[in-house]
Write a protein that holds these residues in place. Structure first.
Motif, PDB file in Angstrom:
ATOM      1  N   HIS A  45       0.827  -1.197   0.000  1.00 24.82           N
ATOM      2  CA  HIS A  45       0.000   0.000   0.000  1.00 24.82           C
ATOM      3  C   HIS A  45       0.866   1.253   0.000  1.00 24.82           C
ATOM      4  CE1 HIS A  45      -3.729  -2.174   0.979  1.00 24.82           C
ATOM      5  NE2 HIS A  45      -2.915  -3.005   1.593  1.00 24.82           N
ATOM      6  N   TYR A  46       0.289   2.369  -0.463  1.00 27.38           N
ATOM      7  CA  TYR A  46       0.957   3.664  -0.392  1.00 27.38           C
ATOM      8  C   TYR A  46       0.712   4.265   0.988  1.00 27.38           C
ATOM      9  CZ  TYR A  46       1.797   3.659  -5.414  1.00 27.38           C
ATOM     10  OH  TYR A  46       2.231   3.357  -6.672  1.00 27.38           O
TER      11      TYR A  46
ATOM     12  N   ARG B 218       2.389   7.386   3.930  1.00 24.07           N
ATOM     13  CA  ARG B 218       3.255   8.559   4.076  1.00 24.07           C
ATOM     14  C   ARG B 218       4.676   8.114   4.402  1.00 24.07           C
ATOM     15  NH1 ARG B 218       1.967  13.322   4.477  1.00 24.07           N
ATOM     16  NH2 ARG B 218       0.061  14.379   4.958  1.00 24.07           N
TER      17      ARG B 218
ATOM     18  N   LEU C  67      -3.318   5.055   1.869  1.00 27.94           N
ATOM     19  CA  LEU C  67      -4.216   5.945   1.140  1.00 27.94           C
ATOM     20  C   LEU C  67      -5.615   5.353   1.023  1.00 27.94           C
ATOM     21  CD1 LEU C  67      -2.013   7.283  -1.806  1.00 27.94           C
ATOM     22  CD2 LEU C  67      -2.678   8.457   0.295  1.00 27.94           C
TER      23      LEU C  67
ATOM     24  N   CYS D  48      -5.127   2.191  -3.622  1.00 26.76           N
ATOM     25  CA  CYS D  48      -4.051   3.127  -3.285  1.00 26.76           C
ATOM     26  C   CYS D  48      -3.475   3.745  -4.551  1.00 26.76           C
ATOM     27  CB  CYS D  48      -2.931   2.418  -2.526  1.00 26.76           C
ATOM     28  SG  CYS D  48      -3.234   2.156  -0.783  1.00 26.76           S
ATOM     29  N   LYS D  49      -3.228   2.912  -5.568  1.00 25.65           N
ATOM     30  CA  LYS D  49      -2.640   3.395  -6.817  1.00 25.65           C
ATOM     31  C   LYS D  49      -3.558   4.413  -7.484  1.00 25.65           C
ATOM     32  CE  LYS D  49      -0.391   1.869 -11.036  1.00 25.65           C
ATOM     33  NZ  LYS D  49       0.297   3.125 -11.128  1.00 25.65           N
TER      34      LYS D  49
ATOM     35  N   TYR E 231      -3.313   7.665  -5.500  1.00 25.37           N
ATOM     36  CA  TYR E 231      -2.009   8.270  -5.712  1.00 25.37           C
ATOM     37  C   TYR E 231      -1.925   8.923  -7.093  1.00 25.37           C
ATOM     38  CZ  TYR E 231       3.024   8.799  -6.143  1.00 25.37           C
ATOM     39  OH  TYR E 231       4.276   9.313  -6.358  1.00 25.37           O
ATOM     40  N   ASP E 232      -2.402   8.205  -8.106  1.00 20.19           N
ATOM     41  CA  ASP E 232      -2.368   8.723  -9.472  1.00 20.19           C
ATOM     42  C   ASP E 232      -3.238   9.959  -9.618  1.00 20.19           C
ATOM     43  OD1 ASP E 232      -0.598   6.758 -10.203  1.00 20.19           O
ATOM     44  OD2 ASP E 232      -2.120   5.485 -11.164  1.00 20.19           O
TER      45      ASP E 232
ATOM     46  N   TYR F 297      -3.542  12.320  -7.497  1.00 19.12           N
ATOM     47  CA  TYR F 297      -2.796  13.454  -6.949  1.00 19.12           C
ATOM     48  C   TYR F 297      -1.873  14.077  -7.984  1.00 19.12           C
ATOM     49  CZ  TYR F 297      -4.157  12.205  -2.155  1.00 19.12           C
ATOM     50  OH  TYR F 297      -4.836  11.940  -1.021  1.00 19.12           O
ATOM     51  N   SER F 298      -1.340  13.253  -8.877  1.00 19.79           N
ATOM     52  CA  SER F 298      -0.339  13.746  -9.828  1.00 19.79           C
ATOM     53  C   SER F 298      -0.950  14.291 -11.116  1.00 19.79           C
ATOM     54  CB  SER F 298       0.657  12.628 -10.148  1.00 19.79           C
ATOM     55  OG  SER F 298      -0.013  11.519 -10.704  1.00 19.79           O
TER      56      SER F 298
END
Length: 72
Positions: free
Chosen positions: A22-23, A25, A42, A63-64, A67-68, A70-71
């Protein structure tokens, strides 16, 4: 005299099949690995960090996805 068995509760939310990473911090990873504290991924799953992912390890799809986003 009797013996009682105390069951340790399962901390995972659900069986996600094969182990996934997992992602989390970055600053919380070392603290968890050393102190045994729980981290929150996440996707919302909580767990203590016990392993380091290797390149190509399966990643939690939730999680992916987060996360993706955010970018973008």
């Amino acid at each position: 005299m009797s013996t009682q068995v105390l069951e340790r509760p399962e901390l995972k939310d659900a069986d996600t099949g094969p182990e996934m990473f997992h992602y989390v911090r970055k600053e919380k990873i070392a603290e968890s690995a050393v102190m045994g504290t729980f981290v929150v991924a996440l996707c919302g799953e909580t767990f203590p960090v016990t392993k380091t992912p290797k390149p190509g390890s399966p990643v939690c799809p939730k999680c992916k996805e987060i996360y993706d986003s955010y970018s973008e």
